[in-house]
Scaffold this motif. Sequence first.
Motif, short mmCIF file in Angstrom:
data_model
loop_
_atom_site.label_atom_id
_atom_site.label_comp_id
_atom_site.label_asym_id
_atom_site.label_seq_id
_atom_site.Cartn_x
_atom_site.Cartn_y
_atom_site.Cartn_z
N UNK A 57 0.82 -1.23 0.00
CA UNK A 57 0.00 0.00 0.00
C UNK A 57 0.85 1.27 0.00
N UNK A 58 1.97 1.25 0.72
CA UNK A 58 2.83 2.42 0.78
C UNK A 58 3.43 2.72 -0.59
N UNK A 59 3.89 1.70 -1.28
CA UNK A 59 4.45 1.91 -2.62
C UNK A 59 3.38 2.41 -3.60
N UNK A 60 2.18 1.86 -3.52
CA UNK A 60 1.09 2.30 -4.39
C UNK A 60 0.74 3.76 -4.10
N UNK A 61 0.67 4.13 -2.82
CA UNK A 61 0.37 5.52 -2.47
C UNK A 61 1.45 6.47 -2.95
N UNK A 65 3.29 10.60 -6.61
CA UNK A 65 4.28 11.07 -7.59
C UNK A 65 3.67 11.28 -8.96
N UNK A 66 2.80 10.37 -9.37
CA UNK A 66 2.14 10.51 -10.68
C UNK A 66 1.23 11.74 -10.69
N UNK A 101 -0.01 20.39 -3.38
CA UNK A 101 -1.33 20.24 -2.74
C UNK A 101 -2.05 19.03 -3.31
N UNK A 102 -2.02 18.88 -4.62
CA UNK A 102 -2.69 17.73 -5.25
C UNK A 102 -2.03 16.43 -4.82
N UNK A 103 -0.69 16.41 -4.77
CA UNK A 103 0.02 15.20 -4.36
C UNK A 103 -0.34 14.81 -2.93
N UNK A 108 -5.95 11.14 1.03
CA UNK A 108 -7.16 10.39 0.72
C UNK A 108 -6.84 8.92 0.44
N UNK A 109 -5.70 8.66 -0.17
CA UNK A 109 -5.28 7.27 -0.40
C UNK A 109 -5.02 6.53 0.90
N UNK A 110 -4.39 7.23 1.86
CA UNK A 110 -4.15 6.61 3.17
C UNK A 110 -5.48 6.29 3.85
N UNK A 111 -6.45 7.16 3.70
CA UNK A 111 -7.78 6.93 4.26
C UNK A 111 -8.41 5.70 3.62
N UNK A 112 -8.31 5.56 2.30
CA UNK A 112 -8.86 4.39 1.61
C UNK A 112 -8.17 3.11 2.07
N UNK A 113 -6.85 3.17 2.25
CA UNK A 113 -6.11 1.99 2.72
C UNK A 113 -6.61 1.59 4.11
N UNK A 114 -6.83 2.57 4.98
CA UNK A 114 -7.33 2.27 6.34
C UNK A 114 -8.72 1.64 6.30
N UNK A 115 -9.58 2.16 5.44
CA UNK A 115 -10.94 1.60 5.33
C UNK A 115 -10.88 0.17 4.82
N UNK A 116 -10.04 -0.07 3.81
CA UNK A 116 -9.90 -1.42 3.25
C UNK A 116 -9.32 -2.38 4.29
#
Length: 171
Positions: free
Chosen positions: A115-119, A124-125, A142-144, A150-158
């Motif tokens: 998950x960390x690598x994906x985030x 970066x992308x 700001x976008x990054x 938000x990605x960390x939030x999704x990982x926590x929910x999953x």
Amino acid sequence: MAPQENTPARPGGTAVSADFAAEALQGIDTARERARLTARLTPLWYGPVAAAALIVPALADAWAQGGGGWAVLLSLLIAPAGLGVLLALVNVVRRGSGVMVTLPWSARLRRAGVPLLVLLAAGGATYGLCRQLGADQAVGKIAMFAVLGLGAWVVLVARNASIGRKLRVAG
């Protein structure tokens, strides 16, 4: 009188069967596994607060670039404060679970590696795409950080959903 196999006498004259002892040990193992899983659950409020702790320093940095003097100093103070908030949140969540399960850093990194690598790749992308589309550095940051938060939030929910399924299976 028939010998009592598998029923050793306890003090006081009561007998304990091997099956009863095995069930008791199974119950202990199940309770231990449920406690371990419960300790890994993250409260629902953690995701939005962690996302905000990542996004707010980026917003402060972008704001400081337009200002000067004290704005730069304030933005330099907000970034470590955001990191401090994240570390404090981790400790609050661990203590709030009631069960302290401490894993070595290597085990934590292995568990969080994909998950960390994906985030990081997504962040970066996002930054690269923003810069490619002509956005300035502040907007890209700001976008990054918004994608990272938000990605960390999704990982926590999953992760909570996965732990919830394991808890239901454990009984």
